[in-house]
Write a protein that holds these residues in place. Structure first.
Motif, short mmCIF file in Angstrom:
data_model
loop_
_atom_site.label_atom_id
_atom_site.label_comp_id
_atom_site.label_asym_id
_atom_site.label_seq_id
_atom_site.Cartn_x
_atom_site.Cartn_y
_atom_site.Cartn_z
N PHE A 17 -6.07 -8.51 -2.65
CA PHE A 17 -5.72 -7.66 -1.53
C PHE A 17 -7.14 -7.22 -1.17
O PHE A 17 -7.35 -7.38 0.10
CB PHE A 17 -4.87 -6.53 -1.72
CG PHE A 17 -3.54 -6.79 -2.01
CD1 PHE A 17 -2.82 -7.71 -0.76
CD2 PHE A 17 -2.71 -6.89 -3.06
CE1 PHE A 17 -1.31 -7.84 -0.91
CE2 PHE A 17 -1.37 -7.24 -3.17
CZ PHE A 17 -0.86 -7.77 -2.11
N TYR A 70 1.83 1.14 0.43
CA TYR A 70 2.14 -0.18 0.77
C TYR A 70 3.32 -0.67 1.81
O TYR A 70 2.83 -1.44 2.73
CB TYR A 70 2.96 -0.30 -0.77
CG TYR A 70 3.31 -1.75 -0.92
CD1 TYR A 70 2.28 -2.81 -1.11
CD2 TYR A 70 4.85 -2.29 -0.96
CE1 TYR A 70 2.90 -4.26 -1.22
CE2 TYR A 70 5.13 -3.55 -1.04
CZ TYR A 70 4.31 -4.49 -1.12
OH TYR A 70 4.41 -5.75 -1.25
N TRP A 82 -4.69 -2.47 1.35
CA TRP A 82 -3.38 -2.33 1.98
C TRP A 82 -3.64 -1.44 3.29
O TRP A 82 -2.99 -1.97 4.25
CB TRP A 82 -2.29 -1.77 1.17
CG TRP A 82 -1.64 -2.56 -0.12
CD1 TRP A 82 -2.00 -3.96 -0.17
CD2 TRP A 82 -1.07 -2.08 -1.04
NE1 TRP A 82 -1.52 -4.08 -1.44
CE2 TRP A 82 -0.85 -3.26 -1.98
CE3 TRP A 82 -0.61 -0.83 -1.57
CZ2 TRP A 82 -0.19 -3.13 -3.41
CZ3 TRP A 82 -0.13 -0.66 -2.97
CH2 TRP A 82 0.18 -1.76 -3.64
N ASP A 115 9.38 -3.05 3.05
CA ASP A 115 8.11 -4.15 2.82
C ASP A 115 8.40 -5.59 2.86
O ASP A 115 8.08 -6.40 3.34
CB ASP A 115 7.63 -3.81 1.60
CG ASP A 115 8.62 -3.46 0.44
OD1 ASP A 115 9.81 -2.62 0.77
OD2 ASP A 115 8.35 -3.55 -0.78
#
Length: 648
Positions: A627, A507, A570, A460
């Motif tokens: 998000f 994620y 996400w 990430d």
């Protein structure tokens, strides 16, 4: 008949296409309505200074340890105790235990610490909720099976023998950075905790409580790690250190303690914290107090006062945040609002940009140990943890600031880009706070039985760096090419990516897909298609995505969990970046629209942020808003660009 069949088929295809287009148009209209409400709610949360900050919710060990700290220092008040106890009681589950995340399994050490805090507050062991908690503790192995950090707290109050705890002597302060097990082998959050604990464990203080804890004991020996291989070697080392602790070299010990105290003092932040996070904060206060710093000393006063800013009082309760995330939240909020179509010269974005520019880090930190020739730059996570800029925040701030087109931001962006790129590890990946912080010997120490203690590169963080550098026209640079190769190697066999700082494969996958596409990887490439297939396969029938925190320990939970707004967003961000349009995306958008509250935000009791994979988890209260705003905005932008007729 052929002509009739052809005409009927054409008519059916036209009808299907028309129906799909109409459905897409309806979905876009609902998305636009949801986006406006969410955007307006987000704008309303901005502070006058320009920043955003949502609550960072963790578990009750923060509150229990705060009471224990105040008891040890002799500053605990009845009001603080009563307020914290109300909060701790409110988080107890029906079986008597406490968990580390919403709907998670019972956690032994958290339950032990919560129980002791409630005993401090005057709750009698005979009370039903206390009997239930004690039964849970005994059923899970008693205090004998609690983690080392919990037993350290018990030792401070005479409820555990110091001799029965693993040893890390302060003499490790003399180990040079190239030597294994020096303090810089630990991640920044771990080293800030370990150094003050070497002081505490060298002093071995005992300040007895007015009660004992026999009800939490089983009488069985403390748990022991398998004594094979490296574990056996480190067990032998621990036995040797115990012998040394009985008769340390006096001059060497004094010098080591002095160096450890100086190290701790040098790292107190402007707000009184250490790194802006709870564990090193409380242990540093205890260590300095044991080293002769009184309660009235400015360092101790600043440390205690700083905790107040991390305290939330509400409805007669008192709870602490483990840390705070204003820089991170502000960058994400700016990106979300820009994705939502807010003009880049909007007053809210102007104020946020000015605030972020003031937060740039221009001084050195612990990262210079591994990168001594690198000029400072970048951004940190919090208001004042200036000693610890991090790569992830820097990437997100760059992505947000560059879109404002501010000429006065150019130099700061260039410094941030240079520093961020310079923090690459030898393998081409990027970690959060340090470069090449990958020595796994630390993990073998008996002392380290909780949380991540090293900071290796993660998918990430690496993805966010790639995305930021690509946005600045550096997609073909060697550092991006190596990072892309790192990401391709890190892809899981099932097509997903592991999420270090968010839960979890949703994620990681949602972060990597936009980065790969930004770096020039074709949406049709096999690595992208496998990731898209994984996201599609793990979409709930309702349209949302969710992944439980248990996925860090139990592979059966990977991609499984109650749908949440942040995780659904996400997944959508990843799919949209990969060029996906159609039923899977439309259903995800519809789920967001259906789950939205009347005030424009979303309920999200489930934790989706990660501190230590498998051990410590976070519910970022702003994730449920920023998000989804980004996902809805990107969906609508693609819909408007391609037109509804392009929807399959």
């Amino acid at each position: 008949m052929t002509g009739v069949t052809t005409g009927v088929t054409a008519g059916v295809e036209t009808g299907v296409a028309t129906g799909a287009a109409a459905g897409a148009a309806t979905g876009a209209a609902r998305a636009a309505t949801a986006l406006k409400a969410a955007r307006d709610h987000l704008l309303g949360l901005q502070a006058p200074e320009g920043w955003w900050k949502g609550e960072l919710q963790t578990n009750v060990t923060m509150d229990a340890e705060d009471l224990l700290l105040r008891e040890f220092l002799g500053v605990r008040t009845d009001e603080e105790t009563a307020e914290a106890a109300r909060w701790i009681r409110s988080q107890q589950r029906e079986d008597g235990s406490w968990a580390n995340f919403h709907d998670g399994p019972a956690d032994l050490s958290t339950t032990v610490e919560a129980y002791v805090a409630l005993r401090l507050a005057g709750d009698p062991p005979s009370a039903p909720h206390m009997r239930a908690a004690a039964a849970c503790v005994r059923g899970a192995g008693g205090v004998e099976s609690a983690r080392v950090f919990t037993r350290i707290w018990l030792a401070l109050f005479g409820q555990w023998r110091w001799e029965d705890l693993p040893v890390i002597p302060p003499e490790i302060m003399f180990l040079p950075p190239w030597c294994p097990l020096n303090v810089y082998d630990w991640a920044c959050w771990a080293r800030q905790t370990i150094v003050p604990l070497t002081i505490v464990t060298a002093h071995r203080p005992v300040r007895p409580l007015p009660f004992g804890l026999p009800e939490l004991r089983t009488g069985r020996p403390a748990r022991r790690a398998p004594r094979t291989g490296w574990d056996a070697a480190f067990a032998a080392l621990d036995r040797a250190l115990h012998r040394y602790e009985r008769r340390p070299v006096a001059g060497l010990r004094r010098a080591a303690l002095r160096r450890a105290v100086e190290w701790v003092m040098a790292r107190q932040e402007a707000d009184g914290s250490w790194g802006g996070i709870q564990p090193p904060w409380v242990y540093s206060l205890i260590a300095l107090h044991l080293s002769g710093y009184g309660i009235d000393h400015p360092v101790i006063r600043a440390g205690l006062a700083g905790l107040d800013r991390f305290t939330i009082k509400e409805d007669g309760t008192r709870r602490l945040e483990a840390c705070q995330s204003p820089v991170w939240d502000t960058a994400l909020a700016m990106t979300a609002l820009l994705d939502a179509g807010l003009p880049r010269d909007h007053a809210a974005l102007t104020r946020a940009g000015e605030w972020l520019l003031r937060e740039e880090i221009r001084g050195p930190g612990d990262w210079t140990v591994r990168r001594p020739g690198l000029a400072p730059g970048g951004w940190a996570f919090e208001f004042d943890n200036d000693g610890y800029p991090d790569v992830d925040d820097t990437a997100e701030v760059i992505l947000a600031l560059r879109r404002l087109g501010r000429p006065d931001a150019r130099l700061a962006l260039e410094r941030g880009l240079r520093w961020m790129a310079g923090m690459v590890s030898r393998d081409g990946g990027f970690a959060a706070f340090d470069a090449d912080n990958t020595r796994e010997l630390c993990l073998r120490l008996p002392f380290c039985d909780f949380g991540a203690v090293i900071d290796p590169p993660s998918a990430d963080v690496t993805a966010h760096v790639v995305e930021a550098l690509a946005a600045e026209g550096m997609a073909r640079s060697p550092v991006v090419r190596r990072a892309v190769v790192w990401l391709l190697r890190a892809q899981e066999p099932d097509g997903s990516w592991f999420g270090r700082w968010g839960a979890n494969h949703v994620y990681g996958t949602g972060a990597v897909l936009p980065a790969l596409v930004a770096a020039g990887v074709r949406p049709g490439a096999p690595c992208v298609r496998r990731a898209v297939a994984w996201l599609r396969a793990h979409q709930h029938p309702c349209g949302g995505w969710g992944e439980d925190m248990r996925s860090y320990r139990d592979p059966a939970w990977i991609g499984r969990g109650e749908p949440t707004a942040s995780q659904t967003a996400w997944a959508l961000i990843g799919l949209l970046a990969a060029g996906e349009r159609g039923p899977s995306v439309d259903r995800g958008v519809a789920w967001l629209a259906d789950a939205q509250r009347p005030d424009g935000t979303w309920d999200e009791p489930h934790y989706t942020g990660t501190g230590f994979p498998g051990d410590f988890f976070i519910n970022y209260h702003l994730y449920r808003l920023v998000f989804p705003v980004s996902a809805l905005g990107r969906y609508l932008r693609l819909h408007e660009t391609a037109g509804p007729e392009a929807t399959p």
